[in-house]
Design a protein around this motif. Sequence first.
Motif, short mmCIF file in Angstrom:
data_model
loop_
_atom_site.label_atom_id
_atom_site.label_comp_id
_atom_site.label_asym_id
_atom_site.label_seq_id
_atom_site.Cartn_x
_atom_site.Cartn_y
_atom_site.Cartn_z
N ASP A 199 -8.71 10.74 -7.59
CA ASP A 199 -8.18 9.37 -7.55
C ASP A 199 -9.29 8.33 -7.55
N LEU A 200 -10.35 8.59 -6.81
CA LEU A 200 -11.45 7.64 -6.75
C LEU A 200 -12.15 7.52 -8.10
N LEU A 201 -12.29 8.65 -8.80
CA LEU A 201 -12.89 8.60 -10.13
C LEU A 201 -12.05 7.79 -11.10
N VAL A 202 -10.74 7.92 -11.00
CA VAL A 202 -9.86 7.16 -11.88
C VAL A 202 -9.99 5.67 -11.59
N ARG A 203 -10.05 5.29 -10.32
CA ARG A 203 -10.19 3.87 -9.97
C ARG A 203 -11.52 3.31 -10.43
N ILE A 204 -12.60 4.06 -10.19
CA ILE A 204 -13.93 3.60 -10.62
C ILE A 204 -13.97 3.49 -12.15
N GLY A 205 -13.41 4.47 -12.82
CA GLY A 205 -13.37 4.43 -14.29
C GLY A 205 -12.57 3.25 -14.82
N ALA A 206 -11.48 2.92 -14.15
CA ALA A 206 -10.67 1.77 -14.58
C ALA A 206 -11.44 0.47 -14.40
N ILE A 207 -12.17 0.35 -13.30
CA ILE A 207 -12.96 -0.86 -13.07
C ILE A 207 -14.08 -0.96 -14.11
N MET A 208 -14.75 0.15 -14.37
CA MET A 208 -15.80 0.14 -15.39
C MET A 208 -15.24 -0.24 -16.75
N PHE A 209 -14.07 0.30 -17.08
CA PHE A 209 -13.44 -0.01 -18.36
C PHE A 209 -13.12 -1.49 -18.46
N LEU A 210 -12.58 -2.06 -17.40
CA LEU A 210 -12.23 -3.48 -17.43
C LEU A 210 -13.46 -4.37 -17.56
N VAL A 211 -14.53 -4.02 -16.85
CA VAL A 211 -15.78 -4.79 -16.97
C VAL A 211 -16.30 -4.71 -18.40
N MET A 219 0.84 -1.17 0.00
CA MET A 219 0.00 0.00 0.00
C MET A 219 0.89 1.24 0.00
N SER A 220 0.43 2.26 -0.66
CA SER A 220 1.20 3.49 -0.81
C SER A 220 1.03 4.38 0.42
N ASP A 221 2.06 5.17 0.71
CA ASP A 221 1.99 6.13 1.82
C ASP A 221 1.41 7.46 1.36
N GLU A 222 1.13 7.62 0.08
CA GLU A 222 0.61 8.87 -0.44
C GLU A 222 -0.82 9.07 0.02
N THR A 223 -1.16 10.34 0.25
CA THR A 223 -2.54 10.65 0.58
C THR A 223 -3.36 10.70 -0.71
N PRO A 224 -4.60 10.25 -0.65
CA PRO A 224 -5.42 10.28 -1.86
C PRO A 224 -5.65 11.72 -2.33
N GLN A 225 -5.52 11.93 -3.59
CA GLN A 225 -5.72 13.25 -4.18
C GLN A 225 -7.12 13.33 -4.77
N ALA A 226 -7.54 14.53 -5.07
CA ALA A 226 -8.84 14.73 -5.71
C ALA A 226 -8.83 14.03 -7.06
N ALA A 253 -12.30 12.16 -16.46
CA ALA A 253 -12.79 13.22 -15.58
C ALA A 253 -12.00 13.24 -14.28
N GLY A 254 -11.61 12.07 -13.78
CA GLY A 254 -10.79 12.01 -12.57
C GLY A 254 -9.41 12.61 -12.78
N VAL A 255 -8.83 12.34 -13.94
CA VAL A 255 -7.51 12.91 -14.25
C VAL A 255 -7.60 14.43 -14.37
N ILE A 256 -8.64 14.92 -15.01
CA ILE A 256 -8.81 16.36 -15.15
C ILE A 256 -9.03 17.00 -13.78
N ARG A 257 -9.83 16.36 -12.94
CA ARG A 257 -10.07 16.90 -11.59
C ARG A 257 -8.78 16.93 -10.78
N SER A 258 -7.97 15.89 -10.89
CA SER A 258 -6.70 15.85 -10.18
C SER A 258 -5.75 16.94 -10.68
N ALA A 259 -5.71 17.13 -11.98
CA ALA A 259 -4.83 18.15 -12.55
C ALA A 259 -5.26 19.55 -12.11
N ARG A 260 -6.57 19.79 -12.08
CA ARG A 260 -7.06 21.10 -11.64
C ARG A 260 -6.75 21.34 -10.17
N ALA A 261 -6.86 20.30 -9.34
CA ALA A 261 -6.55 20.45 -7.91
C ALA A 261 -5.06 20.73 -7.72
#
Length: 91
Positions: free
Chosen positions: A10-22, A1-8, A61-69
């Motif tokens: 990140d959750l959207l990117v993970r959900i999007g990756a799961i949706m893409f794989l399904v 597990m990473s020691d990094e704090t979750p950024q704005a 959308a998650g990547v764009i949100r992270s970049a804007r943050a």
Amino acid sequence: MSDETPQAGDLLVRIGAIMFLVGAVATLATVAPLFLGTDPLPSVFYWVCMLMGAGFVVAAAGVIRSARAQRRQADAAAASAPSAPSASSAT
């Protein structure tokens, strides 16, 4: 597990990756009967294939949100830092 704090975003990117794989698995399952010569799958599988595109959009959308943050954090840090005199103004 990473020691990094979750950024704005990140959750959207993970959900999007799961949706893409399904969606990708559903696409493979939908195309497989064409090569195997079996009966096609029900139309529900074709609708599940749409998750691949939707997952890509959610992840983007998650990547764009992270970049804007990150941009907001960088702008805030630059605004609060004292401005040092530049080399051209010192001469």
